[in-house]
Design a protein around this motif. Structure first.
Motif, mmCIF file in Angstrom:
data_model
loop_
_atom_site.group_PDB
_atom_site.id
_atom_site.type_symbol
_atom_site.label_atom_id
_atom_site.label_comp_id
_atom_site.label_asym_id
_atom_site.label_seq_id
_atom_site.Cartn_x
_atom_site.Cartn_y
_atom_site.Cartn_z
ATOM 1 N N SER A 56 0.826 -1.203 0.000
ATOM 2 C CA SER A 56 0.000 0.000 0.000
ATOM 3 C C SER A 56 0.864 1.258 0.000
ATOM 4 O O SER A 56 0.595 2.210 -0.744
ATOM 5 N N SER A 102 -9.091 0.193 -0.457
ATOM 6 C CA SER A 102 -10.085 0.554 0.551
ATOM 7 C C SER A 102 -10.377 -0.583 1.539
ATOM 8 O O SER A 102 -10.931 -0.340 2.607
ATOM 9 N N THR A 105 -8.081 -0.854 5.819
ATOM 10 C CA THR A 105 -8.453 -0.394 7.158
ATOM 11 C C THR A 105 -9.603 -1.200 7.756
ATOM 12 O O THR A 105 -9.493 -1.675 8.902
ATOM 13 N N ILE A 108 -8.247 -4.603 8.819
ATOM 14 C CA ILE A 108 -7.405 -4.549 10.024
ATOM 15 C C ILE A 108 -8.288 -4.479 11.265
ATOM 16 O O ILE A 108 -8.062 -5.188 12.259
ATOM 17 N N LEU A 109 -9.312 -3.645 11.203
ATOM 18 C CA LEU A 109 -10.178 -3.448 12.361
ATOM 19 C C LEU A 109 -11.053 -4.662 12.648
ATOM 20 O O LEU A 109 -11.552 -4.827 13.771
ATOM 21 N N TYR A 128 5.309 1.167 11.220
ATOM 22 C CA TYR A 128 3.868 1.393 11.119
ATOM 23 C C TYR A 128 3.207 1.618 12.478
ATOM 24 O O TYR A 128 1.978 1.568 12.579
ATOM 25 N N TYR A 131 0.892 4.667 12.520
ATOM 26 C CA TYR A 131 -0.168 4.399 11.547
ATOM 27 C C TYR A 131 -1.208 3.443 12.132
ATOM 28 O O TYR A 131 -2.419 3.687 12.053
ATOM 29 N N LEU A 132 -0.737 2.349 12.745
ATOM 30 C CA LEU A 132 -1.662 1.353 13.297
ATOM 31 C C LEU A 132 -2.403 1.897 14.510
ATOM 32 O O LEU A 132 -3.592 1.615 14.701
ATOM 33 N N VAL A 135 -5.157 3.875 13.121
ATOM 34 C CA VAL A 135 -6.214 3.033 12.567
ATOM 35 C C VAL A 135 -7.122 2.526 13.690
ATOM 36 O O VAL A 135 -8.360 2.598 13.584
ATOM 37 N N GLN A 138 -9.680 4.776 15.196
ATOM 38 C CA GLN A 138 -10.887 4.970 14.400
ATOM 39 C C GLN A 138 -11.926 3.846 14.590
ATOM 40 O O GLN A 138 -13.033 3.949 14.070
ATOM 41 N N LYS A 139 -11.533 2.800 15.317
ATOM 42 C CA LYS A 139 -12.402 1.619 15.394
ATOM 43 C C LYS A 139 -13.825 1.927 15.873
ATOM 44 O O LYS A 139 -14.800 1.416 15.285
ATOM 45 N N THR A 142 -15.812 3.171 12.869
ATOM 46 C CA THR A 142 -15.741 2.435 11.606
ATOM 47 C C THR A 142 -16.880 1.424 11.554
ATOM 48 O O THR A 142 -17.150 0.722 12.536
#
Length: 595
Positions: A56, A102, A105, A108-109, A128, A131-132, A135, A138-139, A142
């Motif tokens: 990515s 797309s 994310t 991952i969640l 990362y 970054y993680l 992410v 945001q759970k 999401t």
């Protein structure tokens, strides 16, 4: 106008020719075909998880390079059909990239928390870490895969208020003609409005003011409907993603607490006396019995014609930022001498100014330089972005090389403030009195427009969103009433708040990008605080600031600014900026002799 090669940016630094661009275009397509192999496999093992993240990042780095090159080729000449085609292909490829990646994310969640935690023990994931973390932050907001697809499909519909506003505001509105100060008939446009408002002939200002806002008033219900729809969209997305409010949803991306927003408004509100003092001083200097809203933009120094050719602007900027040290100055000089900049206006070229940075290459600046002070400050602003991008690209991997807007606007404003402080310091009160008044007025206007006005906008956004969230209607009457009350509060009793200004909300495009404008006010506040530290504390403050530039987007904005020496979670930086505004007012009062 013939523009010499030395005054154009050198896009061959990105690609020597279109064949090289085609190779990277093809490489993106090839990598996209590999991305699908990782879908629904991220939880299988650390190799799959890391492989998806690494691929990515590769794709995104390449598509930014491909897309930015094509856009800049088009910006050189928007009428060039080859450039149009190139950009069209790049834009389509960008959409394919966003679609193809797309799944990452949400997938991952969807993984068990323990699975990802085990993977992160692998040293490869150190890169990362932030970054993680972001992410997983945001759970709670999401949705499931199917829900995310449904929300994504609403995008074209929910862009309608923006599209409606843009077409109405930019294409369909026409304004009356007025007589200028030479009695020539001139059509009022959004492009020449501020220039007309700066005219020393009060009749011209009044007629331009009436022409512009009178036109908006004829369509007040239409504009109110468009803004109402945009606000309902903000509330819809906030609700769907389980945010407390539209404002919370907007601040979430930069991890900014609502208290920062509230503190900005409260601190500015508690210091409005200084804004009122500026309005009263403006009234005295201009010799007016009454100060109206159409008197705000008139320069306070008469007949200052300051021609600043580009080499002079470069010299001014170098002197202004010299305090940053030899290495910083060398990078700036190298950029200005190595065709980072596309300098002058020409037929077909995109207007305005911006800075873009290609990772692994260098920043590029588009300017339309006009040999005046505004252009000199635009150069300073965009080179502030350029140096930020340069430092962060040298120290950070691609995924953290671009800072958030919240911090990016700090770096650009630091440059402007350093330049202004240098000019004020080196302009004589006695021998260059009019120029000094001109500079003080210019700086005060930056504060008025960026700190006070944008905070007023931010307060207006908060008011109208909260009203809509409470289920109340946003009629044109309410919007005008709320806007009038804010203008009265912010400008004080010394200002006649004309009824026409009640329609100003209808022409502000940023109200269709919810809760964005406050960043201008916080950016100026942080920049002023940093510049005062740099000028008074020297090397330690410079080193903290350079470290801030180096870190790019590797942490959240408030954390990065805290390390640089500015705590935006407290009211102190905003108060410091207002104190500087107050000091400038003191200087202007003393110099003008009418305080």
């Amino acid at each position: 106008m013939i523009v010499l090669e030395k005054d154009r940016w050198n896009l061959e630094d990105i690609y020597q020719n279109q064949d090289e661009w085609e190779k990277d275009f093809g490489k993106v397509e090839m990598l996209l075909s590999e991305a699908g192999e990782f879908q629904v496999r991220l939880g299988e093992c650390a190799d799959s998880f890391f492989g998806a993240l690494h691929l990515s990042a590769q794709i995104q780095e390449l598509i930014v390079k491909v897309h930015s090159y094509a856009r800049m080729k088009l910006d050189e000449d928007n009428a060039n059909p080859l450039a149009q085609a190139l950009f069209g292909r790049a834009a389509a490829l960008l959409t394919r990239v966003e679609t193809a990646l797309s799944f990452i994310t949400p997938e991952i969640l969807s993984l068990p928390e323990g699975t990802v935690s085990n993977f992160r023990h692998d040293s490869r994931f150190a890169l990362y870490c932030h970054y993680l973390d972001d992410v997983f932050r945001q759970k709670p907001h999401t949705l499931t895969g199917i829900e995310e697809q449904l929300v994504a499909r609403t995008g074209e519909i929910t862009r309608t208020p923006d599209d409606f506003f843009k077409m109405l505001n930019n294409a369909d509105l026409t304004f009356p003609k007025i007589r200028d100060d030479q009695e020539n008939e001139v059509e009022v446009t959004k492009g020449n409005f501020i220039k007309l408002m700066q005219n020393r002939n009060r009749r011209v200002r009044y007629e331009a003011f009436q022409a512009l806002y009178g036109t908006y008033q004829k369509l007040e219900n239409t504009f109110a409907s468009a803004l109402n729809a945009a606000i309902k969209r903000d509330i819809f997305y906030a609700s769907v993603r389980r945010h407390q409010s539209a404002r919370s949803a907007a601040l979430f991306a930069d991890h900014i607490p609502s208290a920062v927003y509230d503190s900005l408004v409260q601190t500015v509100r508690s210091n409005l006396g200084e804004m009122h003092r500026y309005m009263k001083l403006r009234k005295k200097i201009l010799g007016l019995d009454q100060l109206y809203m159409y008197d705000i933009y008139v320069p306070l120094a008469e007949d200052v014609k300051w021609v600043i050719p580009f080499p002079d602007a470069v010299a001014m900027l170098k002197n202004g930022v010299a305090v940053m040290g030899d290495s910083y100055l060398e990078i700036l000089s190298r950029g200005l001498g190595s065709r980072w900049v596309d300098l002058y206006e020409r037929k077909g070229k995109t207007g305005g100014a911006y800075c873009d940075s290609i990772y692994g290459v260098h920043p590029f600046l588009l300017l339309n330089y006009q040999n005046n002070l505004d252009s000199a400050f635009t150069l300073a602003h965009e080179m502030g972005h350029a140096l930020h991008f340069y430092y962060s690209s040298q120290e950070q991997p691609f995924i953290y090389s671009h800072p958030a807007i919240f911090t990016a606007e700090v770096a650009s404003t630091v440059h402007e403030s350093l330049l202004m402080e240098h000019l004020l310091q080196t302009t004589s009160d006695r021998d260059e009195r009019d120029k000094k008044i001109y500079l003080l007025n210019y700086y005060l206007e930056i504060f008025r427009g960026t700190l006070f006005r944008q905070t007023m906008f931010a307060e207006f956004e908060k008011i109208i969103h909260e009203k809509a969230e409470n289920g109340e209607a946003l009629t044109s009457y309410f919007l005008k009433e709320a806007y009038h009350e804010l203008n009265t509060a912010y400008h004080g009793e010394g200002m006649v708040v004309d009824a026409e200004i009640d329609m100003e909300w209808a022409r502000i495009p940023h109200f269709y990008d919810a809760f964005y404008v406050y960043k201008y006010a916080t950016g100026l506040s942080a920049a002023v605080s940093l510049v005062q530290q740099i000028l008074t504390k020297g090397t330690p403050a410079v080193e903290r600031y350079l470290s801030f530039l180096n870190k790019g987007g590797s942490d959240y904005p408030l954390n990065l600014l805290q390390e640089a020496g500015v705590d935006m979670a407290s009211p102190h930086p905003v108060q410091d900026a207002i104190n500087r505004f107050s000091g400038l007012l003191d200087e202007l009062e003393a110099l003008s002799g009418v305080g």
